[in-house]
Design an enzyme around this catalytic site. Structure first.
Site, PDB file in Angstrom:
ATOM      1  N   ARG A  25       0.905  -1.199   0.098  1.00  0.00           N
ATOM      2  CA  ARG A  25       0.080   0.069   0.088  1.00  0.00           C
ATOM      3  C   ARG A  25       0.924   1.051  -0.101  1.00  0.00           C
ATOM      4  O   ARG A  25       0.616   2.278  -0.638  1.00  0.00           O
ATOM      5  CB  ARG A  25      -0.991   0.127   1.178  1.00  0.00           C
ATOM      6  CG  ARG A  25      -2.051  -1.211   1.037  1.00  0.00           C
ATOM      7  CD  ARG A  25      -3.073  -1.178   2.445  1.00  0.00           C
ATOM      8  NE  ARG A  25      -3.628   0.175   2.378  1.00  0.00           N
ATOM      9  CZ  ARG A  25      -4.445   0.571   3.499  1.00  0.00           C
ATOM     10  NH1 ARG A  25      -4.200  -0.093   4.688  1.00  0.00           N
ATOM     11  NH2 ARG A  25      -5.172   1.464   3.255  1.00  0.00           N
ATOM     12  N   CYS A  83      -1.477   5.801   9.449  1.00  0.00           N
ATOM     13  CA  CYS A  83      -1.882   4.650   8.727  1.00  0.00           C
ATOM     14  C   CYS A  83      -2.832   5.054   7.477  1.00  0.00           C
ATOM     15  O   CYS A  83      -2.685   6.109   6.786  1.00  0.00           O
ATOM     16  CB  CYS A  83      -2.307   3.522   9.683  1.00  0.00           C
ATOM     17  SG  CYS A  83      -3.358   4.061  10.597  1.00  0.00           S
TER      18      CYS A  83
END
Length: 276
Positions: A181, A240
């Site tokens: 990611r 995050c």
């Protein structure tokens, strides 16, 4: 004085299970989280909902996918869950503490609750250790929770601060998402793949050993000391996707004896909707 360890072992939970001040919470997430809780959970544990209890969801462009609720609303939530200042709060989830358990821990610490711990290994490890299970819905008597504070007591920064940090060689932005990611190879949750400029990738999974338990405080201290070398404590920020799993790394840092650094709650879910 340093607070008690933020991590509790299943064996320790056994020894305090009859403590009248003990409050256990199940923070598992997912589309069927409540249904799974009702089928099976640790005995006397109460379900806490990430989306409604631990966040105030609105437009992800303004605060990300899981922005913090208003401070005063969260205080009311704590009372409705049966927590007071004397409670010993233990939280677990089904993802090694990496999801709502760590987020709930951070939020409780940020309102001034000191006696709060995350269960090492979570639901699966407790079940493997034969901790008693039950079904249906458990609850605790409501309380009138009094924080003694008017706002969150742990450090946070916001998108404008992060913009400045991206251009400051003395600041470090740590992205705890999976490397794929971060690298922009895949993105299954947010609209755009990639990462905040100049952010370093340190996946939260590296806080755990091969058994899904937290590495020792000594190992964690060594890992993060290398990452933090030459950076001022006030210029370290963790994020995050939506300000949830970043708390797993903040938990690991506290466990290792570090001061808890800045949390960017909006995280990639907010940044990617504004700055890409």
């Amino acid at each position: 004085m340093k607070n008690q360890s933020p991590i509790i072992e299943v064996a320790e939970l056994f020894t305090i299970s009859e403590n009248p001040n003990l409050r256990i919470f199940d923070g598992r997430t997912g589309p069927n989280a409540k249904e799974e809780y009702l089928k099976k959970h640790l005995e006397n544990s109460v379900f806490v909902d990430l989306n409604s209890d631990l966040a105030e969801i609105d437009n992800p462009k303004n605060g990300g996918r899981h922005p913090l609720p208003k401070f005063e609303d969260f205080i009311k939530t704590l009372g409705s869950l049966g927590i007071d200042k004397d409670s010993h709060v233990v939280i677990y989830d089904d993802k090694n503490g990496a999801n709502a358990a760590a987020r709930f821990w951070w939020m409780l610490r940020a309102v001034g609750q000191t006696n709060v711990q995350v269960l090492n290994g979570g639901l699966q490890f407790a079940e493997n250790q034969n901790y008693p299970l039950s079904s249906g819905e458990d609850s605790y008597p409501e309380t009138d929770y009094i924080s003694g504070h008017q706002d969150w007591q742990l450090p946070q920064i916001w998108m404008d601060d992060v913009k400045l940090a991206t251009q400051d060689s003395g600041s470090v932005i740590v992205d705890v998402r999976e490397s794929q990611r971060y690298d922009g190879i895949t993105e299954l949750i947010d609209l755009i793949a990639g990462h905040i400029p100049n952010a370093k990738n340190f996946p939260f999974i590296d806080n755990l050993d091969d058994d899904g338990l937290f590495k020792s405080p000594e190992l964690l201290k060594n890992l993060y000391s290398e990452l933090f070398e030459n950076y001022d404590q006030n210029k370290i920020t963790f994020h995050c996707g939506s300000g949830v799993t970043a708390c797993h790394s903040l938990l690991a840092l506290d466990y290792a004896g570090f001061d808890i650094p800045n949390l960017y709650v909006g995280s990639w879910s907010e940044w990617s909707r504004n700055e890409v």
